[in-house]
Scaffold this active site. Structure first.
Site, mmCIF file in Angstrom:
data_model
loop_
_atom_site.group_PDB
_atom_site.id
_atom_site.type_symbol
_atom_site.label_atom_id
_atom_site.label_comp_id
_atom_site.label_asym_id
_atom_site.label_seq_id
_atom_site.Cartn_x
_atom_site.Cartn_y
_atom_site.Cartn_z
ATOM 1 N N CYS A 82 40.879 77.600 57.382
ATOM 2 C CA CYS A 82 39.480 76.733 57.614
ATOM 3 C C CYS A 82 39.265 75.661 56.541
ATOM 4 O O CYS A 82 40.106 74.573 56.289
ATOM 5 C CB CYS A 82 38.444 77.932 57.662
ATOM 6 N N HIS A 177 39.407 81.926 60.595
ATOM 7 C CA HIS A 177 39.670 82.919 59.568
ATOM 8 C C HIS A 177 40.464 84.147 60.118
ATOM 9 O O HIS A 177 40.101 84.639 61.427
ATOM 10 C CB HIS A 177 38.375 83.650 58.936
ATOM 11 N N GLU A 179 41.336 86.777 58.098
ATOM 12 C CA GLU A 179 41.419 87.653 57.167
ATOM 13 C C GLU A 179 40.223 88.754 57.068
ATOM 14 O O GLU A 179 40.065 89.315 56.346
ATOM 15 C CB GLU A 179 41.757 87.092 55.658
HETATM 16 N N1 GLN Z 1 32.767 74.042 56.939
HETATM 17 C C1 GLN Z 1 33.509 74.221 55.719
HETATM 18 C C2 GLN Z 1 34.155 73.169 54.988
HETATM 19 O O1 GLN Z 1 33.879 71.841 55.774
HETATM 20 C C3 GLN Z 1 34.868 75.377 56.175
HETATM 21 C C4 GLN Z 1 34.288 76.397 56.702
HETATM 22 C C5 GLN Z 1 34.990 77.777 56.343
HETATM 23 O O2 GLN Z 1 35.981 77.645 55.611
HETATM 24 N N2 GLN Z 1 34.735 78.626 57.116
HETATM 25 O O3 GLN Z 1 34.591 73.073 53.936
#
Ligand code: GLN
Length: 207
Positions: A82, A177, A179
């Site tokens: 992410c 994610h 985890e």
């Molecule tokens: N929206 C977040 C970002 O741009 C990422 C979200 C996440 O890591 N769950 O950093």
């Protein structure tokens, strides 16, 4: 499988790094929280967690980690989820927040493109680990969308036709994610395919 001799760093500036620590420990490896350049010394791989890439971007510079992370990622494995994926990417589309990326994997991403926090969802992901198919849950929380994949990048999983799990050389990156639950399937893939040298792999395959 025995990972007791491996130490995995988790970038512990912000985000859900403690959930990654739990999974690393569940697989029997050692964990080290990485906040300073010296924390990267001697670790076998690094996980860059989900969280907020704008905040991590600022803290990476504040803690002097930008160069050390780029150098580390050129020779050692990194798995980013992410926000971690965003920071590993080549480019961010419509980069209003001016987040600087490490460019360690040749993909472009659009931040928050799966919707806002309230539209978070969990989906079963089917990955093709080089011929071996595995299923596990992925959590999409303001997830980045992979909008371009370079020629050297392998797509291991798609969701609704969009790439969601990609790898290039020693870099693995997921929009979701992996985890949040206790299922360590994806981390195990990372360990076996990115961490072990050929002798280790042969030992495991030979039983
Ligand atoms: N929206 C977040 C970002 O741009 C990422 C979200 C996440 O890591 N769950 O950093």
């Amino acid at each position: 499988m025995n990972f007791a001799d491996k130490t995995i760093g988790v970038l512990a500036l912000q985000g859900d790094y403690s959930l990654h620590e739990r999974q690393i420990i569940a697989l029997g490896a050692k964990v080290r929280q990485v906040r300073l350049p010296r924390d990267l010394e001697g670790i076998d791989a690094l996980i860059m967690p989900g969280g907020e890439s704008t905040t991590m971007d600022i803290l990476i510079d504040r803690f002097g980690l930008r160069e050390p992370l780029a150098t580390f990622g050129a020779i050692k494995p990194i798995y980013g989820t992410c926000a971690g994926m965003i920071l590993l990417a080549r480019n961010i589309e419509r980069n209003q927040a001016g987040v600087k990326t490490l460019g360690l994997i040749d993909i472009d991403v659009a931040r928050n493109d799966y919707g806002r926090q309230i539209y978070s969802f969990e989906e079963e992901i089917e990955a093709d680990f080089h011929g071996e198919k595995k299923r596990f849950l992925g959590g999409f929380i303001r997830a980045p969308r992979v909008t371009r994949v370079g020629p050297a990048v392998t797509v291991l999983a798609r969701f609704q036709d969009w790439p969601v799990l990609v790898e290039q050389n020693k870099i693995l990156a997921a929009t979701f994610h992996s985890e949040l639950e206790s299922d360590t399937t994806l981390l195990e893939y990372f360990f076996v395919h990115f961490l072990l040298d050929r002798a280790d792999t042969k030992r495991i395959l030979d039983g």
